[in-house]
Motif scaffolding. Structure first.
Motif, PDB file in Angstrom:
ATOM      1  N   SER A 245      10.284  -0.188  -0.746  1.00  0.00           N
ATOM      2  CA  SER A 245       9.673  -0.007  -1.943  1.00  0.00           C
ATOM      3  C   SER A 245       9.891   1.248  -2.344  1.00  0.00           C
ATOM      4  O   SER A 245       9.771   2.168  -3.571  1.00  0.00           O
ATOM      5  CB  SER A 245       7.950   0.349  -1.708  1.00  0.00           C
ATOM      6  OG  SER A 245       7.631  -1.473  -1.744  1.00  0.00           O
ATOM      7  N   ASN A 246      10.403   1.733  -0.826  1.00  0.00           N
ATOM      8  CA  ASN A 246      10.513   3.386  -1.335  1.00  0.00           C
ATOM      9  C   ASN A 246      12.028   3.869  -1.923  1.00  0.00           C
ATOM     10  O   ASN A 246      12.366   4.387  -2.545  1.00  0.00           O
ATOM     11  CB  ASN A 246      10.485   4.100   0.038  1.00  0.00           C
ATOM     12  CG  ASN A 246      10.823   5.590   0.107  1.00  0.00           C
ATOM     13  OD1 ASN A 246      10.415   6.542  -0.493  1.00  0.00           O
ATOM     14  ND2 ASN A 246      11.928   6.096   0.768  1.00  0.00           N
ATOM     15  N   ILE A 247      12.755   2.931  -1.869  1.00  0.00           N
ATOM     16  CA  ILE A 247      14.770   2.763  -1.937  1.00  0.00           C
ATOM     17  C   ILE A 247      14.119   2.534  -3.887  1.00  0.00           C
ATOM     18  O   ILE A 247      14.980   2.875  -4.246  1.00  0.00           O
ATOM     19  CB  ILE A 247      14.910   1.718  -1.439  1.00  0.00           C
ATOM     20  CG1 ILE A 247      15.755   2.341  -0.073  1.00  0.00           C
ATOM     21  CG2 ILE A 247      16.476   1.476  -2.699  1.00  0.00           C
ATOM     22  CD1 ILE A 247      16.310   0.707   1.141  1.00  0.00           C
ATOM     23  N   LEU A 248      13.188   1.854  -4.399  1.00  0.00           N
ATOM     24  CA  LEU A 248      13.014   1.212  -5.685  1.00  0.00           C
ATOM     25  C   LEU A 248      12.755   2.208  -6.251  1.00  0.00           C
ATOM     26  O   LEU A 248      12.455   1.369  -7.635  1.00  0.00           O
ATOM     27  CB  LEU A 248      12.660  -0.830  -5.302  1.00  0.00           C
ATOM     28  CG  LEU A 248      13.983  -1.445  -4.659  1.00  0.00           C
ATOM     29  CD1 LEU A 248      13.291  -2.626  -4.872  1.00  0.00           C
ATOM     30  CD2 LEU A 248      15.236  -1.857  -5.527  1.00  0.00           C
ATOM     31  N   LYS A 249      11.815   2.862  -6.109  1.00  0.00           N
ATOM     32  CA  LYS A 249      10.616   3.238  -6.450  1.00  0.00           C
ATOM     33  C   LYS A 249      10.839   3.838  -7.962  1.00  0.00           C
ATOM     34  O   LYS A 249       9.687   3.729  -9.325  1.00  0.00           O
ATOM     35  CB  LYS A 249      10.128   4.206  -5.739  1.00  0.00           C
ATOM     36  CG  LYS A 249      10.746   5.593  -5.628  1.00  0.00           C
ATOM     37  CD  LYS A 249       9.800   6.896  -4.805  1.00  0.00           C
ATOM     38  CE  LYS A 249      10.464   7.807  -4.083  1.00  0.00           C
ATOM     39  NZ  LYS A 249      11.792   7.687  -3.037  1.00  0.00           N
ATOM     40  N   ASP A 250      12.539   4.460  -7.990  1.00  0.00           N
ATOM     41  CA  ASP A 250      12.810   5.205  -9.250  1.00  0.00           C
ATOM     42  C   ASP A 250      13.977   4.151 -10.108  1.00  0.00           C
ATOM     43  O   ASP A 250      14.456   4.176 -10.644  1.00  0.00           O
ATOM     44  CB  ASP A 250      13.475   6.735  -8.948  1.00  0.00           C
ATOM     45  CG  ASP A 250      13.001   7.956  -8.140  1.00  0.00           C
ATOM     46  OD1 ASP A 250      11.849   7.429  -8.928  1.00  0.00           O
ATOM     47  OD2 ASP A 250      13.004   8.625  -7.192  1.00  0.00           O
TER      48      ASP A 250
END
Length: 408
Positions: A245-250
């Motif tokens: 989720s952190n990798i894909l947040k942007d």
């Protein structure tokens, strides 16, 4: 199975998609086939997979109804913001001759594999049989298993995966190496608001994040995955959903939505990617041949590992052609034709996929910015994908005239 006729006996070690494809194709040619699997039952490992049109045509030839088998996809290569760099074209000649729309189809591995297993005759699969070694002779091959059982055969096919015992005995130490990337492969049920038949492969300067529509037992859903640079032995995140989720947040929509909709226990798989130096021979000078990951493990950039193994099995049976197998010269001629058809083609796909992995994940950050500028503003990526991947695959597909259902 009672039939085990000398001159028709083929042992397949490994009950994965490549092994089962081999068994189905050989059975159609009139051979007596036994599949030996070390697990209690054959199963496909991992989440969803992309299968190409020639693979679907092969499965159709085995008797599988492919009309609602998977979800066809228009594939875009994009940047992180969702801007399309390349739209992979469909080949109208292939669509017409195969009678199958598009090129890529998303399907859950377990669903696809179940369709294949449903076609296997009762008694063909021998579970709980782990391969130990073989003894090859001029007139046959004896296969030994770790449970103490043995079987006499005319041909031994090694389809037992990346750490294949058959391949190791035939060709020596495989010299497996970690390719420097890690794959998080996942799937989820249907998500609203995503255009139909649309999927993308997208990159920033470190990660690949991608999704495709798929079918699972006829029900719509999505496969999604993240590829990241990683070295062998790197620590594994304790909370992979939070990590992804952190990798894909942007990332561009819909990528940030997928992790929260995914069950990490049943819908998310982590793969450390290993390859081996390419082999020029997949067979011995006698009666043993290997296929699938046993001789060509595939980087995820080929999106093609399961499909290539299925194709291998089909082509091996095609060149054995139902001939009697008493003579090693007949066998060697078939192996030679099989390798001529497959080895250079598959090695090209594997090496091209490995090259893409390096380009997207192992380039220093300053050079990555230059790379991304070129990909965003030129046709460089499109030309390389078409030349490196599509051209050879389409040529092979057009050559499969026995699978065509329409004249072109």
């Amino acid at each position: 199975m009672e039939n085990w006729q000398k001159g028709k006996r083929i042992v397949v070690v490994g009950g994965g998609p490549g092994g089962i494809s081999t068994a189905l194709a050989l059975h159609q040619k009139g051979y007596d086939v036994r599949v030996y699997e070390k697990q209690p039952q054959p199963k496909a490992i991992g989440g969803a997979v992309l299968l190409s049109v020639p693979v679907l045509a092969i499965l159709r030839s085995y008797g599988i109804d492919v009309s609602n088998f998977g979800s066809y996809t228009v594939t875009h290569f994009c940047n992180k913001k969702g801007k399309s760099r390349v739209k992979l074209p469909f080949n109208p000649k292939i669509e017409k001759c195969m009678g199958i729309k598009g090129w890529h189809y998303g399907v859950l591995r377990s669903s696809a594999f179940k369709h294949m297993l449903d076609l296997v005759p009762e008694g063909m699969i021998y579970s709980d049989h782990e391969f130990d070694h073989y003894e090859e002779r001029q007139d046959g091959v004896t296969v030994y298993f770790k449970n103490g059982e043995t079987v006499e055969a005319d041909i031994l096919v090694g389809a037992d995966g990346v750490r294949s015992g058959v391949s190791r005995q035939a060709f020596g130490d495989p010299q497996l190496f970690h390719v420097g990337i890690r794959l998080w492969l996942a799937w989820t049920d249907f998500v609203e608001g995503i255009p139909p038949n649309y999927g993308f492969v997208s990159h920033d300067n470190k990660y690949q994040a991608s999704f495709f529509p798929m079918l699972h037992d006829g029900k719509p859903g999505f496969e999604w995955w993240v590829v990241e640079p990683a070295n062998e032995g790197d620590p594994v995140p304790k909370d992979p959903i939070a990590y992804l989720s952190n990798i894909l947040k942007d990332w561009a929509d819909p990528m940030p939505r997928f992790p929260a909709l995914t069950n990490p226990e049943t819908q998310l798989f982590r793969w450390e990617i290993y390859n081996r130096p390419s082999l020029k021979k997949w067979s011995t000078a006698g009666r043993v041949v290997c296929l699938g990951d046993a001789v060509h493990p595939v980087s995820p950039y080929a999106a093609y590992g399961m499909g290539m193994a299925i194709e291998d099995g089909y082509f091996l049976a095609k060149f054995l052609a139902g001939d009697a197998l008493e003579s090693v010269h007949v066998i060697q001629n078939a192996f030679l034709q099989f390798e001529k058809q497959r080895v250079d083609y598959v090695n090209h796909q594997v090496e091209f996929a490995r090259k893409l992995g390096k380009i997207f994940h192992r380039v220093p950050k300053p050079l990555a910015k230059v790379r991304d500028f070129i990909f965003d503003h030129t046709r460089f990526l499109e030309k390389n994908l078409v030349k490196g991947y599509l051209q050879s695959a389409e040529m092979e597909t057009l050559s499969l005239k026995e699978l065509h259902i329409n004249q072109i």
